[in-house]
Design a protein around this motif. Structure first.
Motif, PDB file in Angstrom:
ATOM      1  N   PHE A  12      12.474   2.518   4.852  1.00 44.84           N
ATOM      2  CA  PHE A  12      13.809   1.236   5.256  1.00 44.84           C
ATOM      3  C   PHE A  12      12.914   1.829   6.472  1.00 44.84           C
ATOM      4  O   PHE A  12      12.116   2.509   7.616  1.00 44.84           O
ATOM      5  N   ILE A  13      12.469   0.341   8.085  1.00 51.42           N
ATOM      6  CA  ILE A  13      12.403  -0.033   8.795  1.00 51.42           C
ATOM      7  C   ILE A  13      13.289  -0.461  10.182  1.00 51.42           C
ATOM      8  O   ILE A  13      14.145  -0.879   9.256  1.00 51.42           O
ATOM      9  N   PRO A  14      13.270  -0.343  11.224  1.00 47.24           N
ATOM     10  CA  PRO A  14      14.350  -0.662  12.046  1.00 47.24           C
ATOM     11  C   PRO A  14      13.752  -2.167  12.367  1.00 47.24           C
ATOM     12  O   PRO A  14      13.111  -2.418  12.026  1.00 47.24           O
ATOM     13  N   THR A  15      14.593  -3.444  12.687  1.00 43.74           N
ATOM     14  CA  THR A  15      14.501  -4.107  13.144  1.00 43.74           C
ATOM     15  C   THR A  15      14.066  -4.470  14.101  1.00 43.74           C
ATOM     16  O   THR A  15      14.462  -3.856  15.533  1.00 43.74           O
ATOM     17  N   TYR A  16      12.318  -5.110  14.700  1.00 46.25           N
ATOM     18  CA  TYR A  16      12.000  -5.168  15.784  1.00 46.25           C
ATOM     19  C   TYR A  16      11.847  -6.317  16.381  1.00 46.25           C
ATOM     20  O   TYR A  16      11.475  -7.189  15.650  1.00 46.25           O
ATOM     21  N   PHE A  17      11.729  -6.295  17.927  1.00 48.63           N
ATOM     22  CA  PHE A  17      10.901  -7.631  18.326  1.00 48.63           C
ATOM     23  C   PHE A  17       9.866  -6.726  19.040  1.00 48.63           C
ATOM     24  O   PHE A  17       9.827  -6.385  19.812  1.00 48.63           O
ATOM     25  N   MET A  18       8.437  -8.176  19.220  1.00 47.72           N
ATOM     26  CA  MET A  18       7.838  -7.373  19.945  1.00 47.72           C
ATOM     27  C   MET A  18       7.157  -8.324  20.701  1.00 47.72           C
ATOM     28  O   MET A  18       5.400  -9.347  20.501  1.00 47.72           O
ATOM     29  N   PRO A  19       7.439  -8.618  21.899  1.00 45.75           N
ATOM     30  CA  PRO A  19       6.727  -9.903  22.972  1.00 45.75           C
ATOM     31  C   PRO A  19       5.425  -8.726  23.217  1.00 45.75           C
ATOM     32  O   PRO A  19       5.663  -7.601  23.893  1.00 45.75           O
ATOM     33  N   HIS A  20       5.027  -9.747  23.773  1.00 46.77           N
ATOM     34  CA  HIS A  20       3.657  -8.513  23.821  1.00 46.77           C
ATOM     35  C   HIS A  20       3.530  -7.538  24.712  1.00 46.77           C
ATOM     36  O   HIS A  20       2.853  -6.515  25.236  1.00 46.77           O
ATOM     37  N   SER A  21       3.821  -8.511  26.301  1.00 47.64           N
ATOM     38  CA  SER A  21       3.579  -7.808  27.771  1.00 47.64           C
ATOM     39  C   SER A  21       4.322  -8.572  28.590  1.00 47.64           C
ATOM     40  O   SER A  21       4.738  -9.487  28.229  1.00 47.64           O
ATOM     41  N   THR A  22       4.673  -7.914  30.095  1.00 49.49           N
ATOM     42  CA  THR A  22       5.298  -8.073  31.575  1.00 49.49           C
ATOM     43  C   THR A  22       4.243  -9.472  31.856  1.00 49.49           C
ATOM     44  O   THR A  22       3.905 -10.642  32.551  1.00 49.49           O
ATOM     45  N   VAL A  39       0.786  -1.839  -0.075  1.00 52.38           N
ATOM     46  CA  VAL A  39       0.018  -0.223  -0.364  1.00 52.38           C
ATOM     47  C   VAL A  39       1.031   1.578  -0.083  1.00 52.38           C
ATOM     48  O   VAL A  39       0.320   2.484  -0.792  1.00 52.38           O
ATOM     49  N   GLY A  40       2.178   1.540   0.356  1.00 52.16           N
ATOM     50  CA  GLY A  40       2.593   2.564   0.569  1.00 52.16           C
ATOM     51  C   GLY A  40       3.299   2.718   2.094  1.00 52.16           C
ATOM     52  O   GLY A  40       4.174   3.916   2.240  1.00 52.16           O
ATOM     53  N   LEU A  41       3.410   2.080   2.907  1.00 53.17           N
ATOM     54  CA  LEU A  41       3.429   2.700   4.041  1.00 53.17           C
ATOM     55  C   LEU A  41       4.685   2.287   4.123  1.00 53.17           C
ATOM     56  O   LEU A  41       5.332   1.325   4.519  1.00 53.17           O
ATOM     57  N   ARG A  42       5.000   3.163   5.606  1.00 51.51           N
ATOM     58  CA  ARG A  42       6.506   3.020   6.519  1.00 51.51           C
ATOM     59  C   ARG A  42       6.366   2.167   7.438  1.00 51.51           C
ATOM     60  O   ARG A  42       5.371   2.868   8.688  1.00 51.51           O
ATOM     61  N   HIS A  43       6.455   0.711   7.420  1.00 50.18           N
ATOM     62  CA  HIS A  43       5.414  -0.181   8.614  1.00 50.18           C
ATOM     63  C   HIS A  43       6.268  -0.358   9.260  1.00 50.18           C
ATOM     64  O   HIS A  43       7.128  -1.807   8.458  1.00 50.18           O
ATOM     65  N   ILE A  44       6.617  -0.594  10.593  1.00 50.54           N
ATOM     66  CA  ILE A  44       7.765  -1.397  11.270  1.00 50.54           C
ATOM     67  C   ILE A  44       6.596  -2.289  11.852  1.00 50.54           C
ATOM     68  O   ILE A  44       5.665  -2.305  12.397  1.00 50.54           O
ATOM     69  N   ALA A  45       7.265  -3.820  11.439  1.00 49.06           N
ATOM     70  CA  ALA A  45       6.264  -4.725  12.517  1.00 49.06           C
ATOM     71  C   ALA A  45       7.371  -5.780  13.268  1.00 49.06           C
ATOM     72  O   ALA A  45       8.703  -5.315  12.518  1.00 49.06           O
TER      73      ALA A  45
END
Length: 433
Positions: free
Chosen positions: A178-188, A136-142
């Protein structure tokens, strides 16, 4: 020669170090970056006439779940716990990989049409969601999602770890801005300290950043405190999560000591006033966090908890929350606008690339049509953006110099076809109503 010259700009809101607002400026773009800001008219392959337009950095949504656009209006009149119970049931019914991709395509288009060029998107099946958003053209951090339990995606813990190691290669394969590399644990409260420590170690090994929900409600704080004798922020600190760049989603109930810890570690916060107000989660301490030295960006949360992806309404609500918690005199409109632009860019790890109109930055820009009754007269540009302008005023959007919205229409996807596909898919939810 420039690729594009945006000329006759009525106002250019720069969000630069001096928060300059330029009048009558021209902005030149070449090779996806801003290469000229001035009043001349250098040669360009294409011209965009910004007469009676305000040009701003694209807005940055620092915490959302785009795929949940398919569940807009699904969980009403509930608090966070009631919301999760209702939404998780609906997700279990339809959110397979293809549906996550479809929902993200819809959410990405909604975001772009409303002037948001970057999103921090935590959701299931990140390869599929990232593929859709880039299309779609978004800068999308996932990034890969982590739960202690299999969850709706059915993954065991070892599979989540495998996917984390594979994620940089997946990003390279999909491409896009470009996006940074991310890891996404949901929560504590959904990831044990042991598992959070493992995520932190892999993030450190691969140079990744981390995004997770922290202190969204008082009930969450109480739950984590009863389990571990610590606040969620203290759990993040003690598991090594905060040893890599981290952004908290929400941070509504951060204590003074939590703020000291977060600031000392360079941790940021994605503040979501609309979702927090709607779910009755509380009023985040925007000014206190900033005073403590925390970088604060703004976010919408999901369409099923705030019902839209409109960052203009988020700016407005952020200002109102400050007025309610403190006083109208404590509302810093420039700070609110920065929290949707350059501060949000810094929060998500893109401050050197986007979030401001400056030479060398990537050209993530939006045009706002000021030829409107509700935007006349203009006494204060920041007040106009926070209290009067809306997503419907956005006419054109560029991401990394590419025009992805032209005259309020996507240049990448067919809205009519997308709506048809969405309506067909959500029919599967009818038995749950």
């Amino acid at each position: 020669m420039l690729d594009l010259l945006i000329k006759n700009v009525r106002y250019a809101l720069t969000s630069n170090g001096k928060d300059e607002i330029l009048e009558g400026a021209s902005i030149g773009i070449a090779d996806s970056r801003i290469t000229y800001i001035g009043t001349d008219s250098p040669q360009a392959k294409a011209i965009y006439d910004a007469t009676d337009k305000l040009i701003s950095p694209g807005l940055i949504n620092s915490h959302t779940h785009l795929g949940m656009s398919l569940l807009r209006g699904w969980a009403e009149g509930v608090n966070l716990q009631g919301f999760l119970e209702r939404v998780w049931a609906a997700e279990g019914a339809i959110m397979d990989e293809a549906t996550c991709e479809l929902g993200t395509e819809l959410g990405a288009l909604e975001a772009l049409l409303s002037g948001t060029t970057t999103t921090m998107d935590m959701y299931l099946n990140p390869v599929a969601t990232h593929r859709a958003a880039v299309r779609v053209g978004l800068r999308h951090i996932a990034g890969p999602i982590f739960f202690d339990f299999p969850g709706l995606d059915g993954l065991q813990w070892h599979q989540r770890i495998e996917r984390a190691h594979q994620w940089p290669a997946e990003l390279a394969k999909i491409g896009g801005p470009f996006i940074p590399t991310y890891f996404m644990p949901h929560s504590t409260y959904t990831d044990s300290p042991e598992n959070l420590s493992e995520v932190a170690a892999i993030a450190k090994e691969l140079g990744a950043r981390i995004h997770l929900h922290v202190s969204e409600t008082q009930a969450e704080n109480d739950d984590v405190q009863s389990r571990y004798g610590k606040s969620p922020t203290e759990v993040c600190r003690d598991t090594g999560i905060l040893d890599v760049p981290t952004i908290f989603g929400h941070g509504v109930h951060l204590s003074d000591s939590d703020m000291v810890i977060a600031a000392s570690k360079g941790t940021s916060v994605g503040h979501c006033p609309g979702s927090n107000l709607k779910l009755g989660s509380g009023l985040a301490r925007f000014n206190d966090m900033r005073k403590a030295g925390i970088t604060v960006g703004l976010g919408t949360d999901s369409c099923s908890s705030s019902n839209d992806l409109d960052m203009f309404s988020v700016m407005r609500m952020a200002a109102h929350v400050v007025a309610l918690r403190q006083s109208p005199a404590d509302v810093d409109l420039t700070a609110i606008v920065r929290a949707a632009t350059i501060e949000a860019a810094k929060a998500v790890g893109l401050g050197d690339r986007v979030g401001s109109i400056e030479i060398g930055k990537e050209a993530d820009l939006i045009a706002i049509d000021l030829h409107a009754a509700h935007l006349t007269p203009v006494h204060d540009v920041n007040a106009l953006l926070v209290f009067a302008a809306g997503r419907g005023d956005v006419t054109d959007v560029w991401v990394a110099g590419e025009q992805v919205i032209a005259e309020r229409t996507s240049t990448k996807v067919d809205l009519t076809d997308l709506i048809k596909r969405v309506k067909l898919r959500v029919k599967a939810l009818e038995p749950l109503k």
